[in-house]
Design a protein around this motif. Structure first.
Motif, mmCIF file in Angstrom:
data_model
loop_
_atom_site.group_PDB
_atom_site.id
_atom_site.type_symbol
_atom_site.label_atom_id
_atom_site.label_comp_id
_atom_site.label_asym_id
_atom_site.label_seq_id
_atom_site.Cartn_x
_atom_site.Cartn_y
_atom_site.Cartn_z
ATOM 1 N N LEU A 6 0.837 -1.197 0.000
ATOM 2 C CA LEU A 6 0.000 0.000 0.000
ATOM 3 C C LEU A 6 0.874 1.250 0.000
ATOM 4 O O LEU A 6 0.608 2.218 -0.707
ATOM 5 N N SER A 7 1.948 1.212 0.765
ATOM 6 C CA SER A 7 2.880 2.333 0.803
ATOM 7 C C SER A 7 3.528 2.550 -0.565
ATOM 8 O O SER A 7 3.636 3.680 -1.047
ATOM 9 N N THR A 8 3.942 1.468 -1.202
ATOM 10 C CA THR A 8 4.527 1.562 -2.542
ATOM 11 C C THR A 8 3.502 2.109 -3.536
ATOM 12 O O THR A 8 3.834 2.969 -4.357
ATOM 13 N N ALA A 9 2.280 1.632 -3.457
ATOM 14 C CA ALA A 9 1.217 2.107 -4.343
ATOM 15 C C ALA A 9 1.004 3.607 -4.159
ATOM 16 O O ALA A 9 0.843 4.350 -5.136
ATOM 17 N N GLY A 22 2.776 7.143 -18.684
ATOM 18 C CA GLY A 22 2.621 5.699 -18.596
ATOM 19 C C GLY A 22 1.258 5.298 -18.078
ATOM 20 O O GLY A 22 0.318 6.090 -18.068
ATOM 21 N N TRP A 23 1.204 4.039 -17.654
ATOM 22 C CA TRP A 23 -0.047 3.461 -17.171
ATOM 23 C C TRP A 23 0.157 2.767 -15.831
ATOM 24 O O TRP A 23 0.546 1.601 -15.795
ATOM 25 N N PRO A 24 -0.123 3.418 -14.725
ATOM 26 C CA PRO A 24 -0.159 2.660 -13.467
ATOM 27 C C PRO A 24 -1.401 1.764 -13.472
ATOM 28 O O PRO A 24 -2.499 2.227 -13.753
ATOM 29 N N VAL A 25 -1.208 0.490 -13.215
ATOM 30 C CA VAL A 25 -2.317 -0.456 -13.136
ATOM 31 C C VAL A 25 -2.398 -0.924 -11.688
ATOM 32 O O VAL A 25 -1.535 -1.665 -11.211
ATOM 33 N N LEU A 26 -3.414 -0.447 -10.984
ATOM 34 C CA LEU A 26 -3.608 -0.744 -9.570
ATOM 35 C C LEU A 26 -4.457 -1.995 -9.440
ATOM 36 O O LEU A 26 -5.631 -1.998 -9.820
ATOM 37 N N ALA A 27 -3.869 -3.058 -8.926
ATOM 38 C CA ALA A 27 -4.571 -4.330 -8.771
ATOM 39 C C ALA A 27 -4.638 -4.692 -7.300
ATOM 40 O O ALA A 27 -3.696 -4.445 -6.544
ATOM 41 N N GLY A 28 -5.730 -5.280 -6.905
ATOM 42 C CA GLY A 28 -5.893 -5.710 -5.522
ATOM 43 C C GLY A 28 -7.297 -6.238 -5.301
ATOM 44 O O GLY A 28 -8.154 -6.168 -6.192
ATOM 45 N N ALA A 29 -7.513 -6.741 -4.115
ATOM 46 C CA ALA A 29 -8.826 -7.262 -3.750
ATOM 47 C C ALA A 29 -9.813 -6.114 -3.555
ATOM 48 O O ALA A 29 -9.418 -4.942 -3.462
ATOM 49 N N HIS A 30 -11.094 -6.451 -3.473
ATOM 50 C CA HIS A 30 -12.103 -5.443 -3.144
ATOM 51 C C HIS A 30 -11.702 -4.778 -1.840
ATOM 52 O O HIS A 30 -11.271 -5.437 -0.900
ATOM 53 N N GLY A 31 -11.832 -3.454 -1.791
ATOM 54 C CA GLY A 31 -11.565 -2.738 -0.556
ATOM 55 C C GLY A 31 -10.093 -2.528 -0.247
ATOM 56 O O GLY A 31 -9.740 -2.182 0.877
ATOM 57 N N SER A 32 -9.219 -2.710 -1.242
ATOM 58 C CA SER A 32 -7.788 -2.534 -0.982
ATOM 59 C C SER A 32 -7.321 -1.101 -1.205
ATOM 60 O O SER A 32 -6.164 -0.781 -0.928
ATOM 61 N N GLY A 33 -8.186 -0.243 -1.712
ATOM 62 C CA GLY A 33 -7.831 1.162 -1.885
ATOM 63 C C GLY A 33 -7.498 1.561 -3.316
ATOM 64 O O GLY A 33 -7.015 2.668 -3.549
ATOM 65 N N ILE A 148 0.949 -2.433 -10.121
ATOM 66 C CA ILE A 148 1.021 -2.206 -8.676
ATOM 67 C C ILE A 148 0.018 -3.131 -8.005
ATOM 68 O O ILE A 148 -1.193 -2.927 -8.118
ATOM 69 N N GLU A 149 0.518 -4.139 -7.321
ATOM 70 C CA GLU A 149 -0.349 -5.085 -6.610
ATOM 71 C C GLU A 149 -0.463 -4.621 -5.158
ATOM 72 O O GLU A 149 0.546 -4.469 -4.469
ATOM 73 N N ILE A 150 -1.684 -4.382 -4.716
ATOM 74 C CA ILE A 150 -1.940 -3.949 -3.343
ATOM 75 C C ILE A 150 -2.487 -5.144 -2.575
ATOM 76 O O ILE A 150 -3.544 -5.665 -2.903
ATOM 77 N N GLU A 151 -1.751 -5.584 -1.569
ATOM 78 C CA GLU A 151 -2.119 -6.789 -0.831
ATOM 79 C C GLU A 151 -2.452 -6.441 0.617
ATOM 80 O O GLU A 151 -1.639 -6.636 1.521
ATOM 81 N N VAL A 152 -3.626 -5.884 0.787
ATOM 82 C CA VAL A 152 -4.133 -5.559 2.117
ATOM 83 C C VAL A 152 -5.573 -6.054 2.207
ATOM 84 O O VAL A 152 -6.239 -6.206 1.179
ATOM 85 N N PRO A 153 -6.063 -6.295 3.420
ATOM 86 C CA PRO A 153 -7.456 -6.750 3.534
ATOM 87 C C PRO A 153 -8.442 -5.635 3.200
ATOM 88 O O PRO A 153 -8.109 -4.459 3.237
ATOM 89 N N ASP A 154 -9.640 -6.033 2.900
ATOM 90 C CA ASP A 154 -10.738 -5.121 2.600
ATOM 91 C C ASP A 154 -10.955 -4.190 3.790
ATOM 92 O O ASP A 154 -11.285 -4.636 4.892
ATOM 93 N N TYR A 155 -10.761 -2.895 3.569
ATOM 94 C CA TYR A 155 -10.909 -1.945 4.672
ATOM 95 C C TYR A 155 -12.353 -1.854 5.153
ATOM 96 O O TYR A 155 -12.612 -1.412 6.274
#
Length: 172
Positions: A6-9, A22-33, A148-155
């Motif tokens: 999340l910090s890197t994102a 460019g193209w930042p591609v933000l990937a992650g689970a639902h609720g990851s921001g 950019i893979e965001i690996e945090v739980p659904d907030y």
């Protein structure tokens, strides 16, 4: 949970907002921001005087379909051209739309045009979503795309977090 992702994102999003390229591609689970970061990029760009076209992919497809109606305020060609040529496009929720051949074709045309023209584009996508090869190919160009893979739980999911300690005022 990897708060570092999340910090890197956040760092990538902030740098992109200062100089969209460019193209930042933000990937992650639902609720990851993902959407929150994409909106923050858009807001920073707008505050800096740069125009932004922010749209959910499903909404975009609905608007394109509706533009065929004779009562539409904007014609299909004009709307699609605005999206294709936007100085900065934010596509929220790629892969979450219905996978009709028409929808896939429109998204393919859009991404190919923006990729070829090297137009800045922010894309959010849920982890694990399988995109058609024609679409995913554009997202694999590491000369241009920043995944950019965001690996945090659904907030939003309060059960995924430790319970907050309640603070009570000291007794007197």
């Amino acid at each position: 949970m990897d708060v570092e992702t999340l910090s890197t994102a956040f760092e990538v999003a902030f740098a992109f907002a200062e100089a969209p390229k460019g193209w930042p591609v933000l990937a992650g689970a639902h609720g990851s921001g993902k959407t929150h970061l994409a909106a923050a990029i858009a807001n920073m760009c707008i505050e800096g005087g740069r125009p932004v076209f922010f749209v959910g992919v499903s909404d975009l497809l609905d608007h394109l379909r509706a533009s065929y109606a004779p009562t539409s305020d904007i014609g299909y060609s004009d709307l699609f051209q605005q999206v294709k040529e936007a100085p900065l496009l934010v596509l929220d929720g790629l892969g979450g739309q219905s996978a009709t051949p028409w929808a896939e074709e429109k998204l393919y045309q859009l991404l190919v045009h923006r990729h070829n023209a090297r137009l800045p584009t922010v894309i959010t996508v849920d982890s694990g979503v399988e995109l058609k090869p024609a679409l995913s190919s554009r997202l694999k160009d590491m000369r241009f795309v920043v995944p950019i893979e965001i690996e945090v739980p659904d907030y939003r999911d309060q059960t995924a977090r430790p319970p907050a300690r309640s603070r009570r005022a000291p007794s007197r």
